[in-house]
Design a protein around this motif. Structure first.
Motif, mmCIF file in Angstrom:
data_model
loop_
_atom_site.group_PDB
_atom_site.id
_atom_site.type_symbol
_atom_site.label_atom_id
_atom_site.label_comp_id
_atom_site.label_asym_id
_atom_site.label_seq_id
_atom_site.Cartn_x
_atom_site.Cartn_y
_atom_site.Cartn_z
ATOM 1 N N ASP A 86 0.808 -1.214 0.000
ATOM 2 C CA ASP A 86 0.000 0.000 0.000
ATOM 3 C C ASP A 86 0.841 1.265 0.000
ATOM 4 O OD1 ASP A 86 0.529 -0.994 2.775
ATOM 5 O OD2 ASP A 86 -0.333 0.946 3.315
ATOM 6 N N SER A 87 1.989 1.237 0.676
ATOM 7 C CA SER A 87 2.811 2.449 0.785
ATOM 8 C C SER A 87 4.184 2.079 1.323
ATOM 9 C CB SER A 87 2.144 3.472 1.712
ATOM 10 O OG SER A 87 1.982 2.935 3.021
ATOM 11 N N GLY A 88 5.135 2.993 1.161
ATOM 12 C CA GLY A 88 6.468 2.770 1.695
ATOM 13 C C GLY A 88 7.521 3.542 0.931
ATOM 14 N N GLU A 89 8.601 3.902 1.624
ATOM 15 C CA GLU A 89 9.729 4.609 1.023
ATOM 16 C C GLU A 89 10.995 3.817 1.318
ATOM 17 O OE1 GLU A 89 7.892 9.131 1.604
ATOM 18 O OE2 GLU A 89 9.413 8.381 3.010
ATOM 19 N N PHE A 90 11.202 2.755 0.555
ATOM 20 C CA PHE A 90 12.209 1.759 0.882
ATOM 21 C C PHE A 90 13.644 2.292 0.740
ATOM 22 C CE2 PHE A 90 8.704 -1.044 -1.024
ATOM 23 C CZ PHE A 90 7.991 -1.035 0.165
ATOM 24 N N GLU A 91 13.909 2.999 -0.325
ATOM 25 C CA GLU A 91 15.262 3.533 -0.498
ATOM 26 C C GLU A 91 15.561 4.596 0.562
ATOM 27 O OE1 GLU A 91 18.273 5.035 -4.045
ATOM 28 O OE2 GLU A 91 16.104 5.039 -4.403
ATOM 29 N N THR B 204 1.468 5.781 11.248
ATOM 30 C CA THR B 204 1.280 6.675 12.391
ATOM 31 C C THR B 204 1.821 6.012 13.651
ATOM 32 O OG1 THR B 204 -0.720 7.583 11.396
ATOM 33 C CG2 THR B 204 -0.415 7.954 13.753
ATOM 34 N N VAL B 205 2.675 6.703 14.368
ATOM 35 C CA VAL B 205 3.242 6.164 15.608
ATOM 36 C C VAL B 205 2.357 6.592 16.776
ATOM 37 C CG1 VAL B 205 5.243 6.129 17.129
ATOM 38 C CG2 VAL B 205 5.563 6.204 14.649
ATOM 39 N N LEU B 206 1.690 5.636 17.403
ATOM 40 C CA LEU B 206 0.793 5.960 18.513
ATOM 41 C C LEU B 206 1.560 6.269 19.785
ATOM 42 C CD1 LEU B 206 -2.003 3.278 17.939
ATOM 43 C CD2 LEU B 206 -1.895 5.628 17.097
ATOM 44 N N PRO C 286 7.788 7.413 9.161
ATOM 45 C CA PRO C 286 6.389 7.017 9.041
ATOM 46 C C PRO C 286 5.735 7.458 7.733
ATOM 47 C CG PRO C 286 6.608 8.874 10.542
ATOM 48 C CD PRO C 286 7.997 8.452 10.179
ATOM 49 N N VAL C 287 5.141 6.489 7.050
ATOM 50 C CA VAL C 287 4.319 6.748 5.873
ATOM 51 C C VAL C 287 2.950 6.170 6.189
ATOM 52 C CG1 VAL C 287 4.042 6.429 3.388
ATOM 53 C CG2 VAL C 287 6.348 6.537 4.376
ATOM 54 N N PRO C 288 2.017 6.995 6.668
ATOM 55 C CA PRO C 288 0.712 6.470 7.095
ATOM 56 C C PRO C 288 0.006 5.686 5.999
ATOM 57 C CG PRO C 288 0.998 8.716 7.871
ATOM 58 C CD PRO C 288 2.134 8.446 6.921
ATOM 59 N N THR C 289 -0.641 4.615 6.406
ATOM 60 C CA THR C 289 -1.407 3.798 5.471
ATOM 61 C C THR C 289 -2.832 4.323 5.369
ATOM 62 O OG1 THR C 289 -2.197 1.558 5.009
ATOM 63 C CG2 THR C 289 -2.036 2.185 7.320
ATOM 64 N N LYS C 290 -3.486 4.048 4.265
ATOM 65 C CA LYS C 290 -4.888 4.426 4.087
ATOM 66 C C LYS C 290 -5.819 3.236 4.340
ATOM 67 C CE LYS C 290 -3.789 8.087 0.753
ATOM 68 N NZ LYS C 290 -3.984 8.601 -0.634
#
Length: 772
Positions: free
Chosen positions: A421-426, A654-656, A714-718
């Motif tokens: 769904d999402s991510g910034e791997f590099e 999101t970091v709770l 953090p890359v929040p998921t939808k």
């Protein structure tokens, strides 16, 4: 809510109670008239049961009852829950095998349950258990996963040829074969991922209570999924309605997947209580008994091939894996197959094909353990990347960079099964390289060499499927005093659910944590729950409580508007206070909660009370990811390895609560490092477990690890309203390959390209001697 808002590192609310001795673990439950049970277990890995004589045990001092397989047959109860609907690799149905509560005619592993002895005290039950006479006829056994399918191997189940229980072919074989045919380079390797066990702080236990007056069964058990546990126990084993079963889970001292299912001892204590007219019956495992009876984990042999073009781009991945089932197929054990998608890693590999088979062996049953297939898959792909880099002469960092999935390609359908769904791997890797001070590594390596140590650096990318499509319930319930109780279907085993869920509700409703009570683990109190597994608690249970809180606000706004004599659209809610620009009056949510029980203060036709239940449904999984960098020092003289530096960049959306997140990562890293360096379940040729105590089974201690530095990208998921991705298993997924890669890097000057797990001092020393 100030210091308790989402994103704050709030210390655990559970801890003061626990460190003061206020925990409610299984052995803390004491009841009037409670009897104690002991299981008589098989000393053979495989044997026929010719006869069972329990008369001497029945006559022993304090003995109240002795149960055998015949007692369960007479009661009409079913076998333990298994897993059906699977197929063999050729598409035919899997062989049907049972899972008896007590063995009747054959035992299949050292530790198999045969007789249950119940007495007034645990000591008396142990003494009487020694008097049980069982005549066995030993049979040939197989304990090696690699040997299980070989011609002539002893069969664990007569109707399972070659000991294959189920299997699956996943991916596009034709596309993979075509890619390999045109590959410029192919890297091949065989990996043996050893067997480990959970060794939870609190051993398994159970207390059964049968109420003859209403025919209801109550079980106290440290399960991870109270409601699913109740459904399986009631419908499959006891064959009664779910309403006739009450499951209570107090505090749980660790589980990691091992404590999810209904195990033999649960129906044992329940039937014993029934035979004793409702007296409570407790069973509690000793540590050695845990080694002999707990479900174990990992244990597979995998052959992998990675095809690359002339520029180092991945063309295809081909994997053949044989994984252990153990003696019996436990429910949920096949889930590791569904997590084979992690083999795709964070890379664009166009085509992937996996041939996976699960085989029976005369060993403890195998079941999901922290990561459940993801650490194994991550280990394979991340080791393959490093092996390929070494073979074609490219820096492992650069090879990864050439193959990463870019953020602009999200959502990304991998070459196997998952859609990320999402991510910034590099970016994860770049941040990790900086966090780990990789530029200073060579200086640290030279300094270590002066001290007679080899220093190695290992990197791994990590991605895993979390919060797989499912549902979860949460409830927020205000009382007349304006305080609230929150009910969660999740069941904690040390993760800090009470803290983060209170934090979430307080942040949303403007409450103080002292005004909120947390309830979990009781099927008579919590409306529903899928439980805790698969890194799902924050995303699923957290979202359910978030949605329930929103409904509370919606209703409370109408009540506040009624009493402020304005329209609900004119009411604003912020930090626990309802206000309106059309009046100089305000109402706190606690005041509104009190008004909710007063008919005169309610809008017409509104139901009294302020409470809401919400069931969150997730149709898509989310994919937490990150990058781990590990430095390991090896003593040249002794072969002893020590982790000296460890850095993690994690994307869990999101970091709770960053404090709890770091704790989760630290714990997962410890388990991953532990498997690579020291943990190992080992059976001898006759099937005897030779690592049945902490004298023989090594687990990581504080001195085996270093400070672990964790930072977030953090890359929040939808996929859920909180934007949260799972965190519970990510540390373990990344730690295994990062540590293994560091070991190989340290030993590179000796020509070592791979180190089998566990990398004990003896194994490392021999590798250095062999290549010196």
């Amino acid at each position: 809510m100030g210091d308790f808002a989402i994103g704050q590192g709030v210390p655990r609310f559970e801890d003061p109670r626990l460190i003061r001795g206020g925990g409610r673990y299984i052995d803390d439950f004491q009841m009037p008239g409670m009897a104690h049970g002991v299981v008589v277990r098989s000393p053979h890995a495989h044997a026929k049961i010719k006869s069972v004589d329990v008369e001497a045990a029945k006559s022993a001092p304090g003995v109240l009852c002795v149960l055998t397989a015949g007692d369960f047959a007479a009661e009409g109860w079913g076998d333990l829950p298994g897993h059906g609907g699977l197929k063999l690799p050729d598409g035919s149905p899997m062989p049907k095998t049972g899972y008896p509560i007590l063995a009747a005619d054959r035992v299949r592993w050292v530790g198999d349950c045969v007789v249950f002895v119940v007495a007034e005290t645990a000591a008396q039950a142990h003494d009487a258990a020694e008097l049980v006479e069982i005549d066995y006829e030993p049979l040939p056994s197989v304990t090696s996963t690699a040997e299980a399918t070989k011609p002539g191997a002893p069969l664990v189940w007569d109707n399972a040829p070659n000991n294959v229980g189920f299997g699956e072919l996943i991916g596009d074989k034709a596309a993979v074969d075509a890619a390999f045919a045109k590959a410029h380079h192919v890297t091949r390797h065989r990996f043996v991922i050893n067997r480990v066990t959970a060794v939870c702080m609190e051993p398994r236990g159970a207390i059964g209570v049968y109420n003859p007056a209403d025919g209801r069964y109550t079980i106290y058990n440290g399960t991870q999924q109270p409601h699913n546990f109740r459904a399986a126990l009631a419908g499959i084993v006891l064959k009664v309605p779910e309403s006739a079963v009450h499951v209570i889970t107090g505090d749980v001292g660790g589980a990691f997947g091992m404590k999810t299912p209904v195990t033999n001892e649960v129906p044992l204590v329940l039937l014993a209580s029934k035979r004793l007219a409702g007296r409570p019956v407790k069973w509690l495992a000793t540590r050695t008994e845990s080694f002999l009876s707990d479900a174990q984990a990992r244990d597979n042999v995998t052959e992998a091939e990675l095809a690359l073009d002339k520029d180092g781009h991945f063309l295809a991945l081909r994997v053949k894996s044989v994984a252990a089932i153990g003696a019996y197929l436990q429910v949920s054990m096949p889930a590791f197959v569904f997590n084979c998608g992690t083999l795709a890693g964070t890379y664009r590999t166009p085509a992937i094909f996996v041939d996976v088979s699960a085989v029976y062996t005369n060993t403890n049953p195998v079941r999901p353990y922290r990561g459940n297939g993801r650490p194994e898959s991550a280990y394979v792909i991340e080791r393959m990347v490093n092996l390929a880099a070494a073979e074609i002469g490219i820096d492992p960092v650069e090879l990864r960079r050439r193959n990463y999935i870019a953020p602009s390609q999200m959502p990304f359908k991998t070459g196997l099964t998952f859609t990320y769904d999402s991510g910034e791997f590099e970016k994860n890797m770049d941040l990790a390289l900086k966090l780990a001070d990789v530029k200073g590594f060579e200086a640290r390596r030279k300094e270590a060499r002066k001290r007679g140590k080899l220093l190695g650096l290992g990197l791994s990318n990590t991605i895993e499927r979390a919060a797989a499509p499912s549902i979860e319930a949460g409830e927020v319930r205000f009382d007349r005093s304006g305080t609230a109780t929150i009910f969660s279907g999740a069941a904690a085993q040390g993760q800090g659910h009470e803290t983060v869920f209170k934090q979430l509700v307080c942040d949303r409703l403007g409450l103080h944590p002292d005004d909120v009570r947390y309830v979990q683990g009781d099927t008579d109190k919590v409306v529903h729950g899928e439980g805790t597994n698969g890194s799902r608690s924050s995303a699923m249970a957290g979202s359910a409580l978030f949605l329930a809180s929103n409904r509370i606000i919606e209703k409370a706004t109408k009540i506040a508007a009624h009493n402020l004599k304005v329209d609900p659209s004119d009411v604003t809610f912020r930090e626990g206070v309802f206000s309106s620009t059309k009046t100089n009056q305000t109402l706190t949510i606690k005041e509104v909660a009190r008004d909710a029980f007063v008919m005169a203060k309610l809008p017409k036709d509104m139901e009294p009370g302020l409470f809401s239940t919400s069931v969150h449904r997730a149709d898509l999984a989310n994919f937490p990811n990150g990058c781990h960098i590990c430095e390991v020092e090896i003593d040249i003289e002794t072969g002893a390895a020590q982790v000296t530096r460890y850095s993690v960049i994690d994307d869990v959306g999101t970091v709770l609560n960053p404090l709890l997140l770091k704790g989760q990562i630290h714990g997962g890293v410890a388990q991953g490092v532990g498997q690579i360096l020291m943990e190992d379940i080992h059976f001898d040729d006759s099937g005897q477990l030779v690592t049945a105590s902490f004298m023989d089974y090594a687990i990581p201690h504080a001195h085996n690890l270093c400070a672990i530095t964790v930072d977030a990208n953090p890359v929040p998921t939808k996929t859920n309203p909180l934007g949260v991705k799972g965190a519970g298993e990510a540390g373990c997924v990344g730690a295994m390959p990062a540590t293994a890669n560091a070991l190989v890097n340290a030993l590179a000057e000796f020509g070592v390209t791979h180190v089998e797990m566990p990398a004990t001092p003896e194994r490392l020393w021999k590798l250095m001697q062999k290549r010196a």
